[in-house]
Structure formats: structure tokens, C-alpha cells
Write a protein that holds these residues in place. Structure first.
Motif, PDB file in Angstrom:
ATOM      1  N   VAL A  34      61.848 129.867 105.711  1.00 18.05           N
ATOM      2  CA  VAL A  34      62.149 128.454 105.972  1.00 18.05           C
ATOM      3  C   VAL A  34      61.247 127.946 107.095  1.00 18.05           C
ATOM      4  N   GLY A  35      61.074 128.760 108.136  1.00 18.79           N
ATOM      5  CA  GLY A  35      60.201 128.389 109.257  1.00 18.79           C
ATOM      6  C   GLY A  35      58.758 128.175 108.834  1.00 18.79           C
ATOM      7  N   HIS A  36      58.276 129.007 107.901  1.00 19.09           N
ATOM      8  CA  HIS A  36      56.903 128.841 107.388  1.00 19.09           C
ATOM      9  C   HIS A  36      56.770 127.489 106.704  1.00 19.09           C
ATOM     10  N   GLU A  37      57.773 127.135 105.888  1.00 18.87           N
ATOM     11  CA  GLU A  37      57.752 125.845 105.195  1.00 18.87           C
ATOM     12  C   GLU A  37      57.843 124.698 106.201  1.00 18.87           C
ATOM     13  N   VAL A  38      58.806 124.805 107.102  1.00 20.88           N
ATOM     14  CA  VAL A  38      59.055 123.740 108.075  1.00 20.88           C
ATOM     15  C   VAL A  38      57.854 123.549 109.003  1.00 20.88           C
ATOM     16  N   GLY A  39      57.172 124.654 109.338  1.00 20.54           N
ATOM     17  CA  GLY A  39      56.011 124.570 110.233  1.00 20.54           C
ATOM     18  C   GLY A  39      54.892 123.702 109.707  1.00 20.54           C
ATOM     19  N   ASN A  40      54.879 123.485 108.394  1.00 17.45           N
ATOM     20  CA  ASN A  40      53.843 122.663 107.786  1.00 17.45           C
ATOM     21  C   ASN A  40      54.321 121.264 107.413  1.00 17.45           C
ATOM     22  N   THR A  41      55.519 120.895 107.838  1.00 15.29           N
ATOM     23  CA  THR A  41      56.005 119.540 107.578  1.00 15.29           C
ATOM     24  C   THR A  41      55.374 118.573 108.585  1.00 15.29           C
ATOM     25  N   PRO A  42      55.309 117.299 108.237  1.00 14.90           N
ATOM     26  CA  PRO A  42      54.742 116.316 109.175  1.00 14.90           C
ATOM     27  C   PRO A  42      55.475 116.295 110.531  1.00 14.90           C
ATOM     28  N   GLN A  43      56.828 116.458 110.510  1.00 14.54           N
ATOM     29  CA  GLN A  43      57.581 116.434 111.773  1.00 14.54           C
ATOM     30  C   GLN A  43      57.157 117.583 112.694  1.00 14.54           C
ATOM     31  N   ALA A  44      57.082 118.792 112.122  1.00  9.37           N
ATOM     32  CA  ALA A  44      56.701 119.953 112.939  1.00  9.37           C
ATOM     33  C   ALA A  44      55.263 119.822 113.417  1.00  9.37           C
ATOM     34  N   ARG A  45      54.373 119.409 112.529  1.00 12.95           N
ATOM     35  CA  ARG A  45      52.959 119.288 112.904  1.00 12.95           C
ATOM     36  C   ARG A  45      52.795 118.321 114.071  1.00 12.95           C
ATOM     37  N   GLU A  46      53.467 117.195 113.996  1.00 14.35           N
ATOM     38  CA  GLU A  46      53.377 116.188 115.058  1.00 14.35           C
ATOM     39  C   GLU A  46      53.865 116.763 116.390  1.00 14.35           C
ATOM     40  N   ARG A  47      55.000 117.456 116.361  1.00 16.52           N
ATOM     41  CA  ARG A  47      55.577 117.999 117.595  1.00 16.52           C
ATOM     42  C   ARG A  47      54.763 119.169 118.145  1.00 16.52           C
ATOM     43  N   ILE A  48      54.296 120.053 117.272  1.00 19.63           N
ATOM     44  CA  ILE A  48      53.512 121.204 117.715  1.00 19.63           C
ATOM     45  C   ILE A  48      52.174 120.747 118.280  1.00 19.63           C
ATOM     46  N   GLY A  55      44.387 122.442 117.858  1.00 18.35           N
ATOM     47  CA  GLY A  55      43.760 123.576 117.192  1.00 18.35           C
ATOM     48  C   GLY A  55      44.628 124.450 116.317  1.00 18.35           C
ATOM     49  N   TYR A  56      45.889 124.121 116.135  1.00 18.33           N
ATOM     50  CA  TYR A  56      46.784 125.031 115.419  1.00 18.33           C
ATOM     51  C   TYR A  56      47.000 124.683 113.944  1.00 18.33           C
ATOM     52  N   TYR A  57      46.270 123.688 113.452  1.00 12.21           N
ATOM     53  CA  TYR A  57      46.366 123.305 112.043  1.00 12.21           C
ATOM     54  C   TYR A  57      44.986 123.235 111.384  1.00 12.21           C
ATOM     55  N   PRO A  58      44.222 124.330 111.450  1.00 16.25           N
ATOM     56  CA  PRO A  58      42.931 124.300 110.762  1.00 16.25           C
ATOM     57  C   PRO A  58      43.180 124.210 109.252  1.00 16.25           C
ATOM     58  N   GLU A  59      42.391 123.453 108.572  1.00 17.27           N
ATOM     59  CA  GLU A  59      42.529 123.281 107.116  1.00 17.27           C
ATOM     60  C   GLU A  59      43.910 122.764 106.729  1.00 17.27           C
ATOM     61  N   GLY A  60      44.590 122.085 107.650  1.00 19.49           N
ATOM     62  CA  GLY A  60      45.856 121.435 107.327  1.00 19.49           C
ATOM     63  C   GLY A  60      47.087 122.319 107.302  1.00 19.49           C
ATOM     64  N   LYS A  61      46.942 123.620 107.562  1.00 24.20           N
ATOM     65  CA  LYS A  61      48.088 124.537 107.569  1.00 24.20           C
ATOM     66  C   LYS A  61      48.237 125.159 108.945  1.00 24.20           C
TER      67      LYS A  61
END
Length: 193
Positions: A34-48, A55-61
Motif C-alpha cells: 500500500v505504501g508503494h502505491e501511496v508513495g506515487n500518488t500526487p498527495q504523497a509526491r507533493e508532500r515528500i 530529487g526523489y521522483y526521477p522518471e516520475g516514480k
């Protein structure tokens, strides 16, 4: 419905116990998945990104390995990441439980159950453990970590003794798979599952 939660330190045999529960017919969910899925959601990406930089979303993941190196070396950053992720993960878990409310029992693997303070999600907590040296060997072999990296991950979690005191049942997974299966069956019998 009974909600069994399987928890324990890293490399403590949780996956084996979950596979046994699944073989006995319980619907299962893995909080890390679930965390892997959630980590790539727009909400998580924005907060992280706001908390740790671009630098933690190379290639969008989400680059979990890079983020892991950062947070396991700094407890404040780890707490910050947990604060971001736990709310999103538990929201999904609660939805999954509601979707399975007609079942007699379900099982969820939540490695950081006690660290997140979310024990109330469980009716029955099954804590898996092994001796620390076994945990180190398993973790280094499984994840290709150095001894220092493995120790950082083990020490980042609540000590085994504390978890044992908080769990309903403790399962030593350092023996054979058959021994673990017998222990799981003993527990399920108590709950008529």
C-alpha cells in the motif's frame, strides 16, 4: 469479523506468516505494498518533495532506495516521512477492511504498527520475531545491505522486547516453516478461524 495484524521487526518472518494465513483462506493486505502505491500518488509526491526536495521522483516514480538512505541515517527525517505516509496508508487500509467486512477474518501485514501508534486497527496482533543475529543475516542477504545499513534499519524500529509486551501473540520464526505453521494454526484455532 476479526482483523489480524501481523507485525514485527524487519526480516522477522512476517511474509511467511502472511502466506500461511492466506493459505488458510484469509484475505490479506500488505501495508508496505500500500505504501508503494501511496508513495506515487500526487498527495504523497507533493508532500515528500516539499519536505525532502525534488530529487526523489526521477522518471516520475518514487526512488525508495534513495529516500531510504536519507531517512535511515536521520531519525528526524524518518519521523517526518512517517508522518506524511502513515495517514495516507491507514486511510487505504481502513477502506480495504470495510470492503471485506463480510469475511470471518482478514490479515494485514503492518511492519510499523507499534511505531505508528495505530494498534486500534487490529483485533488481534501477531508479532513475529527472531534473534537479532538471525535478523541481521537475513536482512543483509535479502536486501544486499552492509552491516552498518542493516543495523540502521533494525535500530530504527522499536525494540523486539517492547513489541512482544504489546502483542496478543508472539511467533518465533527462527525455527522451521512447519514449526511456524503449527504456531499459526494454534492461534487461529483459539479464534475459531
Amino acid at each position: 469479523m476479526i482483523t489480524f495484524v501481523v507485525t514485527g521487526g524487519i526480516a522477522s518472518g512476517k511474509s511467511n506468516v502472511m502466506s500461511l494465513l492466506e493459505k488458510r483462506g484469509l484475505p490479506t493486505l500488505n501495508a508496505d505494498a500500500v505504501g508503494h502505491e501511496v508513495g506515487n500518488t500526487p498527495q504523497a509526491r507533493e508532500r515528500i518533495t516539499a519536505a525532502f526536495g525534488e530529487g526523489y521522483y526521477p522518471e516520475g516514480k518514487l526512488d525508495r532506495a534513495a529516500l531510504g538512505r536519507l531517512v535511515f541515517a536521520d531519525s528526524q527525517k524518518r519521523e517526518q516521512l512517517n508522518a506524511i505516509m502513515h495517514g495516507l496508508i491507514y486511510e487505504r487500509i481502513r477502506r480495504w477492511i470495510a470492503e471485506h467486512s463480510a469475511e470471518k477474518a482478514v490479515a494485514i501485514e503492518i511492519p510499523l504498527l507499534f511505531e505508528s501508534g495505530k494498534q486500534q486497527i487490529a483485533d488481534v496482533i501477531l508479532h513475529c520475531y527472531v534473534p537479532r543475529d538471525t535478523q541481521m543475516i537475513r536482512l543483509m542477504a535479502r536486501n544486499g545491505l552492509t552491516e552498518t545499513e542493516a543495523l540502521q534499519r533494525i535500530d530504527a524500529q522499536m525494540p523486539t522486547e517492547q513489541k512482544m509486551a504489546l502483542a496478543h501473540h508472539n511467533i518465533d520464526t527462527s525455527g522451521s516453516f512447519l514449526q511456524t505453521a503449527q504456531r499459526v494454526d494454534e492461534i487461529l484455532k483459539q479464534y475459531e478461524v
